[in-house]
Write a protein that holds these residues in place. Structure first.
Motif, PDB file in Angstrom:
ATOM      1  N   CYS A   2      43.941  48.045  34.057  1.00 24.83           N
ATOM      2  CA  CYS A   2      44.036  46.721  33.403  1.00 24.83           C
ATOM      3  C   CYS A   2      44.195  45.560  34.396  1.00 24.83           C
ATOM      4  CB  CYS A   2      45.214  46.685  32.441  1.00 24.83           C
ATOM      5  SG  CYS A   2      45.271  48.030  31.279  1.00 24.83           S
ATOM      6  N   VAL A   3      45.145  45.713  35.319  1.00 24.69           N
ATOM      7  CA  VAL A   3      45.446  44.581  36.198  1.00 24.69           C
ATOM      8  C   VAL A   3      44.362  44.331  37.243  1.00 24.69           C
ATOM      9  CG1 VAL A   3      47.926  44.602  35.821  1.00 24.69           C
ATOM     10  CG2 VAL A   3      46.953  46.016  37.650  1.00 24.69           C
ATOM     11  N   CYS A  23      42.026  42.071  35.022  1.00 23.98           N
ATOM     12  CA  CYS A  23      42.525  40.687  34.877  1.00 23.98           C
ATOM     13  C   CYS A  23      42.893  40.097  36.241  1.00 23.98           C
ATOM     14  CB  CYS A  23      43.659  40.584  33.865  1.00 23.98           C
ATOM     15  SG  CYS A  23      45.172  41.408  34.344  1.00 23.98           S
ATOM     16  N   MET A  24      42.440  40.764  37.281  1.00 22.82           N
ATOM     17  CA  MET A  24      42.471  40.229  38.650  1.00 22.82           C
ATOM     18  C   MET A  24      43.862  39.771  39.103  1.00 22.82           C
ATOM     19  SD  MET A  24      38.780  38.390  38.533  1.00 22.82           S
ATOM     20  CE  MET A  24      38.401  38.457  40.268  1.00 22.82           C
ATOM     21  N   SER A  25      44.840  40.631  38.797  1.00 17.68           N
ATOM     22  CA  SER A  25      46.183  40.309  39.267  1.00 17.68           C
ATOM     23  C   SER A  25      46.755  41.401  40.168  1.00 17.68           C
ATOM     24  CB  SER A  25      47.116  40.058  38.073  1.00 17.68           C
ATOM     25  OG  SER A  25      47.071  41.147  37.183  1.00 17.68           O
ATOM     26  N   GLY A  26      46.283  42.654  40.008  1.00 17.30           N
ATOM     27  CA  GLY A  26      46.922  43.716  40.800  1.00 17.30           C
ATOM     28  C   GLY A  26      45.998  44.838  41.222  1.00 17.30           C
ATOM     29  N   GLY A  27      44.707  44.529  41.379  1.00 20.80           N
ATOM     30  CA  GLY A  27      43.753  45.556  41.828  1.00 20.80           C
ATOM     31  C   GLY A  27      43.660  45.605  43.342  1.00 20.80           C
ATOM     32  N   GLU A  28      42.668  46.342  43.829  1.00 15.14           N
ATOM     33  CA  GLU A  28      42.524  46.554  45.273  1.00 15.14           C
ATOM     34  C   GLU A  28      42.403  45.223  46.030  1.00 15.14           C
ATOM     35  OE1 GLU A  28      39.186  48.998  46.249  1.00 15.14           O
ATOM     36  OE2 GLU A  28      39.977  49.425  48.254  1.00 15.14           O
ATOM     37  N   LYS A  29      41.629  44.311  45.469  1.00 15.59           N
ATOM     38  CA  LYS A  29      41.431  43.028  46.149  1.00 15.59           C
ATOM     39  C   LYS A  29      42.735  42.232  46.210  1.00 15.59           C
ATOM     40  CE  LYS A  29      38.750  38.827  46.095  1.00 15.59           C
ATOM     41  NZ  LYS A  29      37.540  38.161  45.641  1.00 15.59           N
ATOM     42  N   GLY A  54      51.192  46.963  39.713  1.00 13.53           N
ATOM     43  CA  GLY A  54      50.810  47.419  38.376  1.00 13.53           C
ATOM     44  C   GLY A  54      51.623  46.640  37.343  1.00 13.53           C
ATOM     45  N   CYS A  55      51.406  46.986  36.079  1.00 10.07           N
ATOM     46  CA  CYS A  55      52.201  46.354  35.014  1.00 10.07           C
ATOM     47  C   CYS A  55      53.610  46.944  35.065  1.00 10.07           C
ATOM     48  CB  CYS A  55      51.548  46.599  33.660  1.00 10.07           C
ATOM     49  SG  CYS A  55      51.602  48.338  33.160  1.00 10.07           S
ATOM     50  N   GLY A  56      54.452  46.523  34.156  1.00  6.90           N
ATOM     51  CA  GLY A  56      55.820  47.029  34.124  1.00  6.90           C
ATOM     52  C   GLY A  56      55.891  48.534  33.944  1.00  6.90           C
ATOM     53  N   VAL A  57      54.867  49.092  33.294  1.00  8.85           N
ATOM     54  CA  VAL A  57      54.820  50.555  33.122  1.00  8.85           C
ATOM     55  C   VAL A  57      54.661  51.210  34.488  1.00  8.85           C
ATOM     56  CG1 VAL A  57      53.567  52.471  32.072  1.00  8.85           C
ATOM     57  CG2 VAL A  57      53.764  50.309  30.832  1.00  8.85           C
ATOM     58  N   ILE A  63      62.870  52.745  46.165  1.00  3.85           N
ATOM     59  CA  ILE A  63      63.031  51.481  45.437  1.00  3.85           C
ATOM     60  C   ILE A  63      61.635  50.956  45.131  1.00  3.85           C
ATOM     61  CG2 ILE A  63      63.810  49.080  45.663  1.00  3.85           C
ATOM     62  CD1 ILE A  63      65.958  50.319  47.633  1.00  3.85           C
ATOM     63  N   VAL A  64      61.387  50.627  43.885  1.00  2.04           N
ATOM     64  CA  VAL A  64      60.077  50.094  43.492  1.00  2.04           C
ATOM     65  C   VAL A  64      60.286  48.691  42.916  1.00  2.04           C
ATOM     66  CG1 VAL A  64      57.953  50.508  42.197  1.00  2.04           C
ATOM     67  CG2 VAL A  64      59.354  52.447  42.902  1.00  2.04           C
ATOM     68  N   LEU A  65      59.581  47.733  43.475  1.00  2.43           N
ATOM     69  CA  LEU A  65      59.746  46.334  43.056  1.00  2.43           C
ATOM     70  C   LEU A  65      58.475  45.839  42.358  1.00  2.43           C
ATOM     71  CD1 LEU A  65      61.263  44.984  46.402  1.00  2.43           C
ATOM     72  CD2 LEU A  65      62.504  45.741  44.376  1.00  2.43           C
ATOM     73  N   PRO A  66      58.636  44.919  41.418  1.00  2.00           N
ATOM     74  CA  PRO A  66      57.459  44.393  40.714  1.00  2.00           C
ATOM     75  C   PRO A  66      56.869  43.165  41.410  1.00  2.00           C
ATOM     76  CG  PRO A  66      59.442  43.596  39.641  1.00  2.00           C
ATOM     77  CD  PRO A  66      59.895  44.391  40.850  1.00  2.00           C
ATOM     78  N   ALA A  67      55.562  43.200  41.630  1.00  5.34           N
ATOM     79  CA  ALA A  67      54.890  42.024  42.204  1.00  5.34           C
ATOM     80  C   ALA A  67      54.252  41.176  41.103  1.00  5.34           C
ATOM     81  CB  ALA A  67      53.821  42.463  43.192  1.00  5.34           C
ATOM     82  N   LEU A  68      54.218  41.720  39.878  1.00  5.52           N
ATOM     83  CA  LEU A  68      53.557  41.002  38.778  1.00  5.52           C
ATOM     84  C   LEU A  68      54.545  40.707  37.657  1.00  5.52           C
ATOM     85  CD1 LEU A  68      50.261  43.089  38.237  1.00  5.52           C
ATOM     86  CD2 LEU A  68      50.674  41.276  39.893  1.00  5.52           C
ATOM     87  N   ASN A  69      54.198  39.723  36.857  1.00 10.15           N
ATOM     88  CA  ASN A  69      54.857  39.515  35.570  1.00 10.15           C
ATOM     89  C   ASN A  69      53.891  40.011  34.502  1.00 10.15           C
ATOM     90  OD1 ASN A  69      57.225  38.289  36.536  1.00 10.15           O
ATOM     91  ND2 ASN A  69      56.204  36.305  36.677  1.00 10.15           N
ATOM     92  N   THR A  70      54.294  41.034  33.765  1.00  4.89           N
ATOM     93  CA  THR A  70      53.435  41.592  32.714  1.00  4.89           C
ATOM     94  C   THR A  70      53.544  40.705  31.487  1.00  4.89           C
ATOM     95  OG1 THR A  70      53.882  43.765  33.624  1.00  4.89           O
ATOM     96  CG2 THR A  70      52.911  43.701  31.432  1.00  4.89           C
ATOM     97  N   GLU A  71      52.397  40.313  30.938  1.00  5.46           N
ATOM     98  CA  GLU A  71      52.447  39.266  29.910  1.00  5.46           C
ATOM     99  C   GLU A  71      52.132  39.757  28.487  1.00  5.46           C
ATOM    100  OE1 GLU A  71      52.924  35.951  30.959  1.00  5.46           O
ATOM    101  OE2 GLU A  71      52.805  36.232  33.115  1.00  5.46           O
ATOM    102  N   PHE A  72      50.947  40.351  28.301  1.00  2.96           N
ATOM    103  CA  PHE A  72      50.571  40.703  26.922  1.00  2.96           C
ATOM    104  C   PHE A  72      49.379  41.663  26.889  1.00  2.96           C
ATOM    105  CE2 PHE A  72      48.743  36.498  28.039  1.00  2.96           C
ATOM    106  CZ  PHE A  72      47.383  36.789  27.969  1.00  2.96           C
ATOM    107  N   TYR A  73      49.065  42.149  25.668  1.00  6.34           N
ATOM    108  CA  TYR A  73      47.828  42.916  25.461  1.00  6.34           C
ATOM    109  C   TYR A  73      46.771  41.886  25.070  1.00  6.34           C
ATOM    110  CZ  TYR A  73      51.177  46.677  24.232  1.00  6.34           C
ATOM    111  OH  TYR A  73      52.213  47.564  24.203  1.00  6.34           O
TER     112      TYR A  73
END
Lengths: 222, 66
Positions: free
Chosen positions: A30-31, A34-40, A93-96, A109-119
């Motif tokens: 998914c991410v 939506c160009m927030s958390g892929g390879e690029k 990735g998303c919060g999952v 320790i795993v930290l979130p780089a994204l804010n997961t917003e919606f489906y």
């Protein structure tokens, strides 16, 4: 898809202070779309952090990896070697994904780089909008295929409310009134009679009100 | 700072900007040796990552010509 946005760069930098070996993990599902958390995006964030490391004297060692999905164990486990060398994992990735990586590697320790917003869905290039609330009891067959849970600001089941004005919602003139959309769609389909049915108060226990949800399919268990 | 000569990476389209650079060379025109040209089939190929990597490696400016 699950739609997310990258956290502000300063917030990410702040989270990483005190660590040295950082593994950034992207997610190919998914991410990425939506160009927030892929390879690029992993590459861009890694590059930014490497430059900050030099300019701010942080001494960060940045490693990158993007896996197919962060919500399936079989894709996470092959990261083992990279994870062992890392002090901290920064999940894109998303919060999952953030939580599931830490379940697979509980010592890390795993930290979130994204804010997961919606489906949501891709409306046009660079535009995503919410379409589903994941409430666990779909009523799209009653509402012309337009979800009042996700798209009505009040999640009304029998709308519109008095705040509907020329097809727009009172909370923001740029937000469509979901019940206007439902009316227009049902009219176009020749199904306006469906609006005569009052949708009764629903049991929200299938949604978040029922606590954390879980599906067990006995036929698929090994 | 008078001696400052910025390191510049130039991403040039093979069909326009690089042809211009080639013609300039044929005419014996010079540009600073701190400019490094990277040919691309088109500047449409330039990606954010190319620019960031260039800065990471220490260039002062990136020049996209096409």
């Amino acid at each position: 898809m699950i739609v997310a946005e990258r956290k502000p760069y300063e917030e990410i930098k702040e989270m990483l202070s005190g660590y040295k070996n950082i593994l950034i993990v992207g997610c190919g599902t998914c991410v990425s779309v939506c160009m927030s958390g892929g390879e690029k995006e992993v590459g861009i964030l890694a590059s930014e952090l490497r430059m900050s490391s030099k300019t701010d004297g942080k001494d960060w060692e940045i490693e990158e990896a993007t896996i197919e999905r962060q919500c399936d164990r079989e894709y996470i486990e092959p990261l083992k070697d990279k994870v062992e060398k890392a002090d901290v994992i920064l999940s894109m990735g998303c919060g999952v994904g953030v939580q599931f990586i830490s379940e697979v590697f509980p010592a890390k320790i795993v930290l979130p780089a994204l804010n997961t917003e919606f489906y949501g869905a891709t409306i046009s290039e660079g535009v995503w909008a919410e379409r589903c609330g994941g409430c666990g009891n779909c009523i799209l067959h009653l509402t012309g295929g337009i979800c009042p849970v996700a798209r009505c600001s009040k999640s009304l089941f029998n709308g519109p409310c008095g705040g509907s004005n020329k097809g727009k919602c009172e909370i923001n003139p740029e937000v469509d009134c979901a019940w206007q959309l439902i009316y227009d769609r049902l009219k176009a389909l020749g199904q306006l009679d469906k609006l005569k049915e009052i949708i009764p108060p629903r049991n929200w226990s299938s949604s978040r009100d029922g606590g954390p949800r879980k599906i067990i399919r006995e036929d698929l268990k090994l | 700072m008078n001696d400052y000569e910025p390191k510049i990476v130039a991403f040039c389209c093979e069909y326009c900007a690089y042809t211009a650079a080639d013609t300039a060379g044929s005419a014996r025109m010079e540009y600073p040796s701190t400019v490094r040209i990277i040919h691309l089939l088109s500047t449409g190929k330039v990606d954010t990552l190319h620019l960031l990597r260039a800065f990471e490696k220490g260039v002062d400016a990136a020049f996209v010509a096409g």
